[in-house]
Design a protein around this motif. Structure first.
Motif, PDB file in Angstrom:
ATOM      1  N   THR A   1       1.462  -6.418   4.387  1.00 15.38           N
ATOM      2  CA  THR A   1       1.740  -5.339   3.956  1.00 15.38           C
ATOM      3  C   THR A   1       3.373  -4.417   4.121  1.00 15.38           C
ATOM      4  OG1 THR A   1       0.827  -4.107   2.640  1.00 15.38           O
ATOM      5  CG2 THR A   1       0.110  -3.585   5.244  1.00 15.38           C
TER       6      THR A   1
ATOM      7  N   GLY B   1      -5.005   2.033  -0.391  1.00 12.21           N
ATOM      8  CA  GLY B   1      -5.154   0.444  -0.347  1.00 12.21           C
ATOM      9  C   GLY B   1      -4.982  -0.809   0.476  1.00 12.21           C
ATOM     10  N   LEU B   2      -4.479   0.074   1.796  1.00 12.39           N
ATOM     11  CA  LEU B   2      -5.074  -1.128   2.632  1.00 12.39           C
ATOM     12  C   LEU B   2      -6.247  -1.405   3.324  1.00 12.39           C
ATOM     13  CD1 LEU B   2      -3.064   1.000   5.972  1.00 12.39           C
ATOM     14  CD2 LEU B   2      -1.911  -1.516   4.653  1.00 12.39           C
TER      15      LEU B   2
ATOM     16  N   LYS C   1      -1.695   3.968  -0.523  1.00 15.07           N
ATOM     17  CA  LYS C   1      -1.835   4.132   0.747  1.00 15.07           C
ATOM     18  C   LYS C   1      -3.096   3.937   1.645  1.00 15.07           C
ATOM     19  CE  LYS C   1       1.500   7.335  -0.040  1.00 15.07           C
ATOM     20  NZ  LYS C   1       1.588   8.275  -1.378  1.00 15.07           N
TER      21      LYS C   1
ATOM     22  N   ALA D   1       1.016  -1.134  -0.019  1.00 19.81           N
ATOM     23  CA  ALA D   1       0.054   0.241   0.247  1.00 19.81           C
ATOM     24  C   ALA D   1       0.558   1.167  -0.113  1.00 19.81           C
ATOM     25  CB  ALA D   1      -0.841  -0.004   1.184  1.00 19.81           C
TER      26      ALA D   1
END
Lengths: 339, 339, 339, 339
Positions: free
Chosen positions: C165, C148-149, C145, C131
């Motif tokens: 991650t 993405g999480l 970022k 991410a």
């Protein structure tokens, strides 16, 4: 040698290793630390494989050599620097630097005479030129061989420059010795021990080029091969080691100069042409080598680099070489040397 | 070849480079990008130094080769894998793996016969043993030489194992050929081009060990020397490259196996003994090599590693070798091979 | 520590060094060899810089450490392997291998769900996806970022796969901890000691990737940072070191697996995607890693590698991953492991 | 970008790749050689990952970038050298060399004032001293932190020397900026991109140290991170790369100096203390760096190296530093620079 036992070693294992060390003819010195037992094996450890094989023994953690494995090449054996005499009044290892220059390969009569004239004019002391060429590709130009030697000899006479050329195998030792004032062992042959042994038997100076992945200790061991054969006229040449960096052809290890000057009495020169692989980096690295204490340089010079049969990209034009020599004189004086 | 001009190159420089490329016999393909001009030189670029020398030309930024420089070694030239016949029914390059085992150096009649018996019993196919030994130190054991060959021959007869031994120079080519079924070129001689040329003329299989700092492309060029001499029986052996890591003697480049299998039709084996330098890492790396697709292994076995005259720390005991072979059979089957 | 004096050291220098060692709180053990005096400094040498500084003392030749500098990471401290619990019934370090798979970067909802579905279907245990992306170029895609999480969390729920991650700095520790079951420290941050210290304070598993030029000893020292902070859930990941070879993106050091398994109790996995940089070499190197004793693998999988926003050339397609998993099962069984 | 197709590529594959390149927004230039088809993709290739991902496409052999990936750092963007102003009349990048000296770590009031006094007396221009120390071991001295900064500030006032100290994470950016005239990014953080981005936002000079395995291109990409953030005050520092050689702590890559001076307009200095790791090699390598064209030096000086809390073996005593400075002046003059 230091033999360090594992923390988990049993007292039987410890006792057995002690007995083995003694059986190899060493005095044992046992030291019990807070965590493990350490043995010192006292006696000359050079060339003694048996101690390193103790690593194969149960309970042994590691075996650490203390002495350097070379003897004749060591400053401990000879304090004073070796001065190698290359003939025609040219030496290396003293106050005066040795500047060797010339083409990668001898290509023609005109080419070698042109270069010899130009480099002599700029103040170089010795002419280089390959006659037998080691090439990565079997399809590349392999050198003019004996014809190249004859042309080198011609240039030597005409311009009063001693000559150096590469020897690739024992077979050509005799013919090369007839023409060359110094025999060069290339980077790829630095651990060709049969060749080194033969060079130990002759009475001509030998220049050894460090291999692409040769440690300084191994480099000195290669010199030891020649020295132990009876030939004390050995010159060492740093010419770049192989690293991950690709901006230069190799990474010229300038720090090898002060390290070698500390460890050995043999003269140390630098080849920034092979070391960098690009003509535009040769002059700065030549200055750096001299500033770091090198005893000389080997520089590739070609009248028309764009038409060279090998190593064109790293060859200086005669005018570039001349300009470099001027800068070199100033740096040499700054560090108490002369050209 | 791609020749990329500098952003700042003048149109005269661009035109001059174009003419030079044509004068070397290439068709020129000019491409004008947003920032710079790029030339493609069309024609066979193998062994053509002239194009690389264009880097010395004003206005040229860099010269980039497109074709691989080897031809006979390439998969593009020969799709089918080469099967090398080592005699006595032993081959390498097919479904059956080749397991070579034996001591670093032949030390005595008893030693070599003991090892031969043990490895045959465990299922190895070929016996290794050095008679002429390349040693970093001139003071170390240099091998039994011809006597070692005689002992190897004895073991061969008694245990019906073809034998492999190292050749260090051209002088010993004849005597070694009399005894060995395969001639090994050591890592330090992988760019001893004179030796490679001679090996191109014989009709015996040759095993080439990758040098400590030899790229895969250079390794294939060394094979090309032998192949272009007329000898198509070449085996490649990965045996560790030199890196910064010191926990192992070298870094065994297992990824060289799939890379080589992709680029060449020649058989590829792995030597985890030299690759790791420590007996305790040999078995896991042997399994890894086979899992990655290697065609065989070369393993150092010694009856008493702690008394070996060379490479003791990396030699397996016969019982360790036997245990390794059992694991090997399972992994070989898992990847569709057999031993 | 061993302190070796120069052959030329005076008795005053020897005596002075002896007193200095004692003044640092060590017991001195003096040993007089045939050529030089050697001191053993007895006491815990970990973290004691003073002894190494003795090299600056006149008459001292070199200072050689004996103990490894890590303690908590060492097998000497803990014999039994550490089993790290990653949640959802997934562990690493035991008989069952850990297979982590997923894209280099999370790019979209569709992409991550597609990959999660495919890898779960093929038997992978954990989902990876970046991410926050470390990129060599400031102009390259830097990751989705926090978005993405969130997508990773979605995939985790839907396919019951714990997720891992990368964490790049302390600032994002909290948000990443909210979503990830394991925090990955990338190769470029392996000596970002501030970050390692923070990760020592959390109670989540941490995966450390070996740096491109990190020695195995340094790698274990980085683990020691996390362990000494109080977090014992550390996984080590070999992902290739930087060498001179350019045929692969890095050189995957498979021998690091047996070396690490010997020296530490922590689980060791391998990332052949970054290690080779080319999809076609991933499967053979994955098999090799497991054969060598690795506890798991981390593999890049992307539905359309040719459209990936990063690391496309090294990503497997789902079908390729599936085929690899089949081969992996066979090799795992051959070495007594399961998937 | 150049995209080279395989010899065996089908015309469908060739056509498909052509369409992909165009779909990414590039103009395609197709060139048919004797053996294969080669495409040129015309358009700005910086930061464009998509083209490199074409390697994943069937029929593609390799993808070769032509442009360097950095822009702001490039000499093509700015011909004139950048002069960085460090305050108190000290600059770097012009004719006058920048000599930075001081201890590895600030240890005490007395120590830092002693060193500051000594180096100022010998002609140094700037004081270095670590307050936050990156250490391989969690058990080693980690620096005096803020107290160290206060002591540095004291020395700055008393001896009128601007100061430089290392920043290890974003958290300490503010406090370090309060005290330091230049922020140093250590070798281990050279690819800590979050930190580099933050440093792009401040208005203080930043000194970047090359990592142990950072290529010159990657080094310039790290500079690009800072430059693209808006901070143009960037100094580059070569401090040794990691190679196989162990005689020196690292291999100081002096050739990086002329390469960097060619490729970028940013000032380039050299740290021979970390580069060699041994005090006795520092002076020769400092001279070499200046001879090669470096814009300055960073040298570790400690009043009592044998009692230093870190890096003792590589620190010069004040008298040794003074002697080095004298030699340096002569070499500087020889290459048209001054101190």
């Amino acid at each position: 040698m230091i033999i360090s036992m594992k923390k988990s070693a049993t007292s039987e294992q410890i006792e057995h290793v002690k007995q083995l060390i003694e059986s190899f003819g060493y005095k044992v010195h046992k030291s019990k630390g807070t965590e493990r037992v350490i043995f010192g094996a006292i006696g000359d450890e050079r060339g003694k494989e048996k101690l390193t094989c103790l690593e194969a023994q149960p309970g042994v953690e590691k075996v650490i050599p203390i002495l350097s494995p070379y003897k004749l090449a060591s400053r401990e054996t000879q304090e004073d620097p070796t001065i190698v005499d290359l003939g025609m009044g040219v030496t290396v290892g003293g106050k005066r630097l040795l500047i060797i220059a010339g083409p990668c390969a001898v290509e023609s009569r005109e080419q070698i005479l042109d270069v010899a004239s130009a480099i002599q004019d700029s103040g170089a002391h010795m002419l280089r030129g390959g006659a037998f060429k080691p090439r990565t590709s079997p399809y590349a130009f392999q050198g003019l061989k004996q014809d190249g030697l004859v042309l080198l000899g011609m240039a030597k006479e005409q311009y009063s420059l001693p000559v150096i050329t590469e020897i690739m195998d024992i077979k050509s030792l005799e013919v090369i010795s007839d023409y060359a004032d110094c025999l060069q062992v290339g980077a790829r042959n630095i651990q060709n021990f049969q060749l080194l042994k033969e060079l130990g038997r002759i009475r001509k100076p030998v220049l050894l080029k460090r291999g692409l992945s040769t440690t300084i200790e191994e480099f000195l061991m290669s010199a030891e091969y020649v020295l132990s054969g009876g030939n004390s006229q050995v010159i060492l040449c740093e010419r770049g080691i192989r690293t991950f960096e690709t901006a230069t052809r190799n990474t010229l290890d300038i720090s090898a100069v002060p390290v070698l000057k500390e460890k050995t009495h043999l003269p140390v020169i630098v080849d920034p042409s092979h070391g960098t692989g690009h003509a535009r980096y040769v002059a700065p690295m030549a200055l750096a080598a001299i500033a770091a204490g090198a005893d000389g340089l080997m520089i590739e010079v070609h009248p028309k680099p764009e038409e060279a049969l090998s190593d064109g990209p790293q060859s200086l034009r005669p005018a570039e070489f001349k300009a470099m020599m001027e800068g070199l004189r100033r740096v040499a004086n700054a560090v108490g040397r002369e050209i």
